[in-house]
Design an enzyme around this catalytic site. Structure first.
Site, PDB file in Angstrom:
ATOM      1  CE  LYS A  55      -1.967   1.495   6.589  1.00 15.56           C
ATOM      2  NZ  LYS A  55      -2.940   0.385   6.665  1.00 15.56           N
TER       3      LYS A  55
ATOM      4  CB  VAL B 281       3.496   2.969   8.113  1.00 18.13           C
ATOM      5  CG1 VAL B 281       2.881   3.511   9.395  1.00 18.13           C
ATOM      6  CG2 VAL B 281       2.470   2.144   7.358  1.00 18.13           C
TER       7      VAL B 281
ATOM      8  CG  PHE C  18      -0.136  -0.179   2.521  1.00 18.02           C
ATOM      9  CD1 PHE C  18       0.542   0.870   3.099  1.00 18.02           C
ATOM     10  CD2 PHE C  18      -0.081  -1.419   3.128  1.00 18.02           C
ATOM     11  CE1 PHE C  18       1.253   0.701   4.272  1.00 18.02           C
ATOM     12  CE2 PHE C  18       0.615  -1.596   4.315  1.00 18.02           C
ATOM     13  CZ  PHE C  18       1.292  -0.543   4.878  1.00 18.02           C
TER      14      PHE C  18
ATOM     15  CG  ASP D 239      -2.938 -10.286   4.528  1.00 15.19           C
ATOM     16  OD1 ASP D 239      -2.476 -11.436   4.650  1.00 15.19           O
ATOM     17  OD2 ASP D 239      -2.237  -9.312   4.218  1.00 15.19           O
TER      18      ASP D 239
END
Length: 461
Positions: free
Chosen positions: A162, A148, A145, A259
């Site tokens: 994030k 962070v 993604f 997940d």
């Protein structure tokens, strides 16, 4: 009238209940009692008088008018109904085509909901200042993604920012609608969303900062793992179970995480576990449905066989991941690690072999061997094996798992042999057959994620 007023430019008839008159000029100044269609611009020719032995034309015309009126009274509503039905059918067909080509929203949002997200917006300059312009020294980790970063708001609150990858194909409005859901999920065992920033092509999600990071940073470190005594470990297991129960059964929507793993469970200063990366699956696009997906994305060692092989996922696939997580916490071993050349190299097969031999306590984390209660350890291993059974129907629901964890009087059934993932051959094996990791939907080998992408799926109840 035609026989008597033929070729007359004006006429009157007076009777007891009728007063009839026509002229070539306007002679009536009052309001009409019945609105009629406007007269034709030209006068129709007057037909000749009818023979004496025939029906008067007035009567024939009146009958024809009556029949025509009846026919219209019947035909018009029928035609109107048919047109309406055809219109509705065409609209429904068009809606189905659009629905098939475009994923349906998994939940609805109201103006109030979107405004609640607007209230969470944080200015980009504030987050740049909080993270020292996303300095590498503040980077906490990175996954599919994005990265962070640790930050500090002017109020003194520590945050984790994030920074979503710019390659994400999701639009701003779609992202806002999904964040409505995340903002509504409030539970002590879920990471809390603090704010959002959508400026200058940046998509930033701001969460509360967890001082002890994720479980894997402590559990699989030979020195740090000593911090996790049995009391802390059973607290972590119970907290994860309660958080997962909330996502599955107690929240407004059914959230299937897909997940769940040690790196997606964070610990606060009191070692209270908080599940992260939930409700964010659609940030990364894909073609998931509520039951089957041809895009199997997960983490090696945690995926249920039916999900990895056929793309079938449900709450039971999350429960499989929870069982693996329990076995990791109790044994201190990674699910995908290789611990002996004589073994299959998979934690699940290793635990099952010791379970059948009655030597499970030999697998316990060395830091717990002398200080942990053996009966509670065996109980957690037993529950973990029930959660990873090959048949999803045999796995308990999270509500049942919570009861088993909190009660000492509930009898546990014997677990069945699970399927083992062989990391070397890429197959799931049991007593009789091997299952290659290929999707039955596409026929192509399944590509499992090697990063930390969450692939949560949102399912409305």
């Amino acid at each position: 009238m035609p026989p008597y007023f033929s070729r007359s430019q004006g006429a009157r008839v007076f009777a007891m209940r009728c007063n009839y008159r026509y002229e070539l000029y306007s002679f009536f100044l009052g309001a009409p009692m019945l609105r009629l269609p406007a007269p034709a611009p030209a006068l129709a020719p007057v037909p000749p008088p009818a023979p004496a032995n025939m029906t008067p034309p007035a009567a024939t015309g009146e009958r024809r008018k009556n029949k025509t009126g009846i026919a219209l009274a019947i035909a018009l509503p029928v035609v109107a109904v048919l047109l309406t039905t055809v219109t509705v059918c065409l609209y429904c067909r068009r809606w189905r085509i659009r629905s098939a080509s475009k994923p349906e929203p998994l939940y609805s949002t109201t103006t109030t909901d979107v405004q609640s997200i607007d209230s969470l917006f944080i200015d980009l300059l504030t987050l740049r200042a909080a993270t020292d312009n996303f300095a590498e020294s503040n980077r906490l980790g990175e996954g599919g993604f994005g990265a962070v970063y640790k930050g500090l708001l002017p109020s003194g609150q520590e945050i984790a920012v994030k920074r979503l990858s710019r390659s994400s194909g999701q639009g701003i409005e779609e992202l806002k609608n999904e964040l409505v859901l995340v903002a509504k999920l409030q539970h002590k065992n879920l990471v809390r969303l603090v704010g959002v920033c959508l400026q200058e092509h940046e998509k930033l999600l701001v969460y509360e900062y967890m001082p002890n990071r994720s479980i894997d940073t402590i559990l699989f470190d030979s020195e740090k793992s000593k911090e996790l005594d049995w009391g802390k470990r059973i607290k972590i297991i119970n907290g994860i179970a309660r958080g997962l129960l909330y996502l599955h059964e107690d929240s407004q929507l059914r959230i299937i995480h897909r997940d769940l793993k040690t790196s997606n469970v964070l610990l606060d200063s009191d070692y209270t576990p908080k599940i992260s990366d939930f409700g964010m699956a659609r940030l990364f696009g894909g073609d998931q449905t509520r039951e089957v997906t041809s895009r199997v994305v997960g983490t090696y060692g945690y995926m249920a066989p039916e999900y990895a092989i056929r793309g079938h996922y449900s709450m039971k696939s999350d429960i499989f991941s929870f069982g693996i997580l329990m076995l990791e916490i109790v044994t201190g071993r990674r699910s995908s690690g290789s611990f002996s050349h004589d073994q299959s190299g998979d934690l699940l097969s290793l635990v099952w072999e010791h379970w059948t031999m009655g030597t499970v306590l030999q697998l316990m984390d060395p830091s717990l061997a002398r200080h942990g209660p053996g009966n509670q350890m065996l109980k957690c291993v037993h529950i973990g094996l029930l959660c990873v059974q090959d048949n999803p129907a045999n796995r308990p629901m999270m509500s049942t798992v919570n009861v088993m964890l909190s009660s000492n009087t509930v009898s546990l059934q014997a677990p069945s042999k699970p399927s083992f993932l062989n990391p070397n051959s890429g197959t799931y094996s049991d007593y009789s057959e091997s299952y290659p990791l290929t999707s039955q939907l596409t026929g192509r080998p399944v590509v499992m994620s090697v990063n930390d992408v969450s692939v949560t799926e949102l399912e409305p109840r």
